[in-house]
Design a protein around this motif. Structure first.
Motif, PDB file in Angstrom:
ATOM      1  N   ARG A  94     -10.624   5.247   1.543  1.00  0.00           N
ATOM      2  CA  ARG A  94      -9.846   4.191   2.925  1.00  0.00           C
ATOM      3  C   ARG A  94      -8.933   4.761   3.376  1.00  0.00           C
ATOM      4  NH1 ARG A  94     -13.692   1.417   0.110  1.00  0.00           N
ATOM      5  NH2 ARG A  94     -15.344   0.351   0.798  1.00  0.00           N
ATOM      6  N   GLY A  95      -8.390   6.719   3.027  1.00  0.00           N
ATOM      7  CA  GLY A  95      -8.120   6.551   3.228  1.00  0.00           C
ATOM      8  C   GLY A  95      -6.196   6.082   2.543  1.00  0.00           C
ATOM      9  N   LEU A  96      -6.086   4.937   2.223  1.00  0.00           N
ATOM     10  CA  LEU A  96      -5.173   4.493   1.781  1.00  0.00           C
ATOM     11  C   LEU A  96      -4.263   4.308   0.700  1.00  0.00           C
ATOM     12  CD1 LEU A  96      -6.911   1.183   2.487  1.00  0.00           C
ATOM     13  CD2 LEU A  96      -5.314   2.178   3.808  1.00  0.00           C
ATOM     14  N   ALA A  97      -4.938   5.625  -0.525  1.00  0.00           N
ATOM     15  CA  ALA A  97      -3.891   5.971  -1.788  1.00  0.00           C
ATOM     16  C   ALA A  97      -4.618   7.361  -2.201  1.00  0.00           C
ATOM     17  CB  ALA A  97      -4.164   4.935  -2.772  1.00  0.00           C
ATOM     18  N   ASN A  98      -3.804   7.601  -3.546  1.00  0.00           N
ATOM     19  CA  ASN A  98      -4.434   9.009  -4.164  1.00  0.00           C
ATOM     20  C   ASN A  98      -4.421   8.665  -5.165  1.00  0.00           C
ATOM     21  OD1 ASN A  98      -4.415  11.970  -5.053  1.00  0.00           O
ATOM     22  ND2 ASN A  98      -2.415  12.148  -3.804  1.00  0.00           N
ATOM     23  N   ALA A  99      -5.335   8.951  -5.486  1.00  0.00           N
ATOM     24  CA  ALA A  99      -6.450   8.799  -6.874  1.00  0.00           C
ATOM     25  C   ALA A  99      -5.855  10.312  -8.022  1.00  0.00           C
ATOM     26  CB  ALA A  99      -7.642   7.932  -7.129  1.00  0.00           C
ATOM     27  N   ALA A 100      -5.369  10.856  -7.811  1.00  0.00           N
ATOM     28  CA  ALA A 100      -5.111  11.998  -8.545  1.00  0.00           C
ATOM     29  C   ALA A 100      -4.523  12.007 -10.026  1.00  0.00           C
ATOM     30  CB  ALA A 100      -4.708  12.827  -7.792  1.00  0.00           C
ATOM     31  N   GLY A 101      -3.463  11.000  -9.513  1.00  0.00           N
ATOM     32  CA  GLY A 101      -2.086  10.709 -11.074  1.00  0.00           C
ATOM     33  C   GLY A 101      -3.269   9.931 -12.256  1.00  0.00           C
ATOM     34  N   ALA A 102      -3.765   9.274 -11.062  1.00  0.00           N
ATOM     35  CA  ALA A 102      -4.377   8.070 -12.269  1.00  0.00           C
ATOM     36  C   ALA A 102      -5.528   8.765 -13.135  1.00  0.00           C
ATOM     37  CB  ALA A 102      -5.084   6.566 -11.466  1.00  0.00           C
ATOM     38  N   ALA A 103      -6.144  10.180 -12.161  1.00  0.00           N
ATOM     39  CA  ALA A 103      -7.687  10.587 -12.548  1.00  0.00           C
ATOM     40  C   ALA A 103      -6.595  11.520 -13.717  1.00  0.00           C
ATOM     41  CB  ALA A 103      -8.181  11.233 -11.084  1.00  0.00           C
ATOM     42  N   ALA A 104      -5.467  12.130 -13.924  1.00  0.00           N
ATOM     43  CA  ALA A 104      -5.678  13.457 -14.954  1.00  0.00           C
ATOM     44  C   ALA A 104      -4.276  12.164 -15.566  1.00  0.00           C
ATOM     45  CB  ALA A 104      -4.024  13.969 -14.055  1.00  0.00           C
ATOM     46  N   LEU A 105      -4.300  11.281 -15.495  1.00  0.00           N
ATOM     47  CA  LEU A 105      -3.746  10.615 -16.749  1.00  0.00           C
ATOM     48  C   LEU A 105      -4.887  10.376 -18.146  1.00  0.00           C
ATOM     49  CD1 LEU A 105      -1.454   9.235 -18.236  1.00  0.00           C
ATOM     50  CD2 LEU A 105      -1.827   6.774 -16.948  1.00  0.00           C
ATOM     51  N   ARG A 106      -4.343  10.820 -18.965  1.00  0.00           N
ATOM     52  CA  ARG A 106      -5.721  10.762 -20.192  1.00  0.00           C
ATOM     53  C   ARG A 106      -5.732   8.964 -21.170  1.00  0.00           C
ATOM     54  NH1 ARG A 106      -5.448  14.815 -25.258  1.00  0.00           N
ATOM     55  NH2 ARG A 106      -6.128  16.656 -23.428  1.00  0.00           N
ATOM     56  N   ALA A 107      -6.555   8.627 -20.594  1.00  0.00           N
ATOM     57  CA  ALA A 107      -7.050   7.183 -21.342  1.00  0.00           C
ATOM     58  C   ALA A 107      -6.360   7.178 -22.653  1.00  0.00           C
ATOM     59  CB  ALA A 107      -8.142   6.284 -21.454  1.00  0.00           C
ATOM     60  N   LEU A 146       0.599  -1.610   0.617  1.00  0.00           N
ATOM     61  CA  LEU A 146      -0.334   0.443   0.606  1.00  0.00           C
ATOM     62  C   LEU A 146       0.970   0.756   0.358  1.00  0.00           C
ATOM     63  CD1 LEU A 146      -2.602  -0.875   2.396  1.00  0.00           C
ATOM     64  CD2 LEU A 146      -2.756  -0.778  -0.212  1.00  0.00           C
ATOM     65  N   ALA A 147       1.888   1.404   0.754  1.00  0.00           N
ATOM     66  CA  ALA A 147       2.786   2.396   0.670  1.00  0.00           C
ATOM     67  C   ALA A 147       3.367   2.619  -0.712  1.00  0.00           C
ATOM     68  CB  ALA A 147       4.217   2.158   1.599  1.00  0.00           C
ATOM     69  N   ASP A 148       3.694   1.433  -1.362  1.00  0.00           N
ATOM     70  CA  ASP A 148       4.253   1.839  -2.739  1.00  0.00           C
ATOM     71  C   ASP A 148       3.530   1.991  -3.411  1.00  0.00           C
ATOM     72  OD1 ASP A 148       6.872   0.453  -2.218  1.00  0.00           O
ATOM     73  OD2 ASP A 148       5.338  -1.023  -2.054  1.00  0.00           O
ATOM     74  N   ILE A 149       2.172   2.156  -3.913  1.00  0.00           N
ATOM     75  CA  ILE A 149       1.478   2.832  -4.622  1.00  0.00           C
ATOM     76  C   ILE A 149      -0.062   4.039  -4.518  1.00  0.00           C
ATOM     77  CG2 ILE A 149      -1.072   1.171  -3.534  1.00  0.00           C
ATOM     78  CD1 ILE A 149      -2.016   0.398  -6.402  1.00  0.00           C
ATOM     79  N   ALA A 150       0.393   4.699  -2.644  1.00  0.00           N
ATOM     80  CA  ALA A 150       0.106   5.258  -2.337  1.00  0.00           C
ATOM     81  C   ALA A 150       0.221   6.416  -3.088  1.00  0.00           C
ATOM     82  CB  ALA A 150      -0.034   5.389  -0.583  1.00  0.00           C
ATOM     83  N   ASN A 151       1.046   6.793  -3.808  1.00  0.00           N
ATOM     84  CA  ASN A 151       1.440   7.548  -4.500  1.00  0.00           C
ATOM     85  C   ASN A 151       1.805   8.192  -5.708  1.00  0.00           C
ATOM     86  OD1 ASN A 151       0.632  10.644  -2.300  1.00  0.00           O
ATOM     87  ND2 ASN A 151       1.469   9.409  -0.934  1.00  0.00           N
ATOM     88  N   LEU A 152       1.089   6.906  -6.343  1.00  0.00           N
ATOM     89  CA  LEU A 152       1.405   6.765  -7.827  1.00  0.00           C
ATOM     90  C   LEU A 152       1.835   8.084  -8.245  1.00  0.00           C
ATOM     91  CD1 LEU A 152       0.138   3.723  -8.312  1.00  0.00           C
ATOM     92  CD2 LEU A 152       2.311   4.022  -8.261  1.00  0.00           C
ATOM     93  N   ARG A 153       2.480   8.615  -9.200  1.00  0.00           N
ATOM     94  CA  ARG A 153       2.496   9.784 -10.351  1.00  0.00           C
ATOM     95  C   ARG A 153       1.933   9.259 -11.730  1.00  0.00           C
ATOM     96  NH1 ARG A 153       8.259  10.271 -10.626  1.00  0.00           N
ATOM     97  NH2 ARG A 153       8.240   8.132 -10.850  1.00  0.00           N
ATOM     98  N   PRO A 154       1.500  10.291 -12.508  1.00  0.00           N
ATOM     99  CA  PRO A 154       1.270  10.083 -14.294  1.00  0.00           C
ATOM    100  C   PRO A 154       2.756  10.014 -14.101  1.00  0.00           C
ATOM    101  CG  PRO A 154       0.016  12.212 -14.049  1.00  0.00           C
ATOM    102  CD  PRO A 154       1.118  11.566 -11.962  1.00  0.00           C
ATOM    103  N   ARG A 175       1.931   6.037 -17.035  1.00  0.00           N
ATOM    104  CA  ARG A 175       2.493   6.200 -18.651  1.00  0.00           C
ATOM    105  C   ARG A 175       3.222   4.989 -18.587  1.00  0.00           C
ATOM    106  NH1 ARG A 175       1.250  11.984 -18.182  1.00  0.00           N
ATOM    107  NH2 ARG A 175       3.976  12.144 -16.939  1.00  0.00           N
ATOM    108  N   ALA A 176       4.434   5.089 -17.506  1.00  0.00           N
ATOM    109  CA  ALA A 176       5.335   3.717 -17.759  1.00  0.00           C
ATOM    110  C   ALA A 176       4.541   2.154 -17.863  1.00  0.00           C
ATOM    111  CB  ALA A 176       5.935   3.883 -16.439  1.00  0.00           C
TER     112      ALA A 176
END
Length: 312
Positions: A103-116, A58-66, A70-71
């Protein structure tokens, strides 16, 4: 669901399992959709194992960046995944991250910002009315046992006559369509959306003939359509029978069970059905999803025009 070795630490494994159960129980997604999301997120975790240098938690996935996402998409693309596969994979990852974020375990902003990835434009490929009638006809079924031929005809008739998804048809219980008065089905489809679907008299006749010939007791609380040994009818059996029909009737590869649902919508539209009604019958959450069938009808009109007009 088949068990797989999940490349993740126990905390992330447990959270992901809770997410998958939520999709099935609360959002009531189909079993096939849940399996696709399970597979896509498993592949994502396999990528992160190499990307992060070890099994992610969970610590690794908590703040994934765009850039991380993309990678991941680039790695999938280099492996041969197309735009549709990439888009679905990203949708699964986003859903998991939103679940963790609530549940306060991650930040989904990076995924939301990525264009499909841009999806290729394609239209549904329905059968002609004549071919659809041949496919659902009891006389065209290839099964050696009469009750299985009647079963196949009844299932296909419901896909074409009522626009059901194959999972919806195979989910019907023995208590449904048991009487000639049962002219309307209450179907719970994707996302738990419930709709009322009329059943044609010819479809009722096909189901009645299957009931008459079926060698197994059809309990009102059990499943209506049975496999050869009396268990649940697997969708793969229906799909395999459709392949045999394609060969026997000289139909294109696009003639699949789901194409009968496309045919239902296209033929209704071609006969003057309005989009809003067709949307309700199909159980589409958005009218924009149904509007794709106007493109099918327009494409067919252009084909007729180009073939018939002397100056085309």
């Amino acid at each position: 669901m088949q068990e797989f070795l999940i490349p993740a630490r126990p905390d992330l494994q447990a959270a992901r399992e809770s997410w998958l159960k939520m999709l099935a129980r609360e959002r009531r997604l189909s079993a096939l959709t849940v399996e696709a999301y399970e597979r896509d997120t498993r592949q994502f975790l396999q990528f992160l194992t190499g990307h992060c240098g070890g099994s992610p938690g969970l610590a690794d996935i908590a703040n994934l960046r765009p850039a991380d996402l993309r990678a991941y998409l680039a790695a999938r693309r280099s492996g041969g995944a197309g735009a549709r596969t990439l888009g679905r994979g990203l949708a699964g990852v986003r859903s998991l991250l939103r679940f963790l974020e609530r549940r306060g375990l991650a930040n989904a902003a990076g995924a939301a910002a990525l264009r499909a990835p841009k999806q290729p434009k394609s239209l549904p490929k329905p059968l002609t009315a004549a071919d659809a009638k041949r496919v659902v006809s009891a006389g065209e079924q290839l099964a050696e046992e009469p009750w299985i031929a009647a079963r196949n005809s009844a299932v296909l008739m419901l896909l074409y006559g009522s626009g059901l998804r194959i999972s919806e048809a195979l989910g019907l219980t023995g208590g449904e369509l048991a009487s000639a008065d049962d002219r309307v089905l209450r179907i719970t489809g994707k996302g738990g959306k419930t709709r009322l679907v009329p059943v044609l008299p010819v479809a009722m006749q096909a189901v009645a003939e299957y009931r008459r010939l079926c060698p197994y007791h059809l309990d009102p609380q059990g499943l209506l359509f049975r496999g050869a040994r009396g268990g649940p009818l697997n969708p793969a059996i229906v799909q395999r029978e459709m392949v045999r029909l394609r060969s026997a009737l000289n139909l294109p590869k696009t003639a699949t069970p789901h194409a009968l649902r496309h045919s239902f919508a296209t033929h209704l539209l071609g006969r003057g059905g309005d989009l809003r009604t067709i949307q309700e019958l199909l159980g589409h959450a958005s009218l924009s999803t149904t509007q794709i069938y106007t493109g099918v009808d327009t494409a067919r009109l252009l084909e007729v025009y180009e073939a018939a007009h002397p100056r085309a």
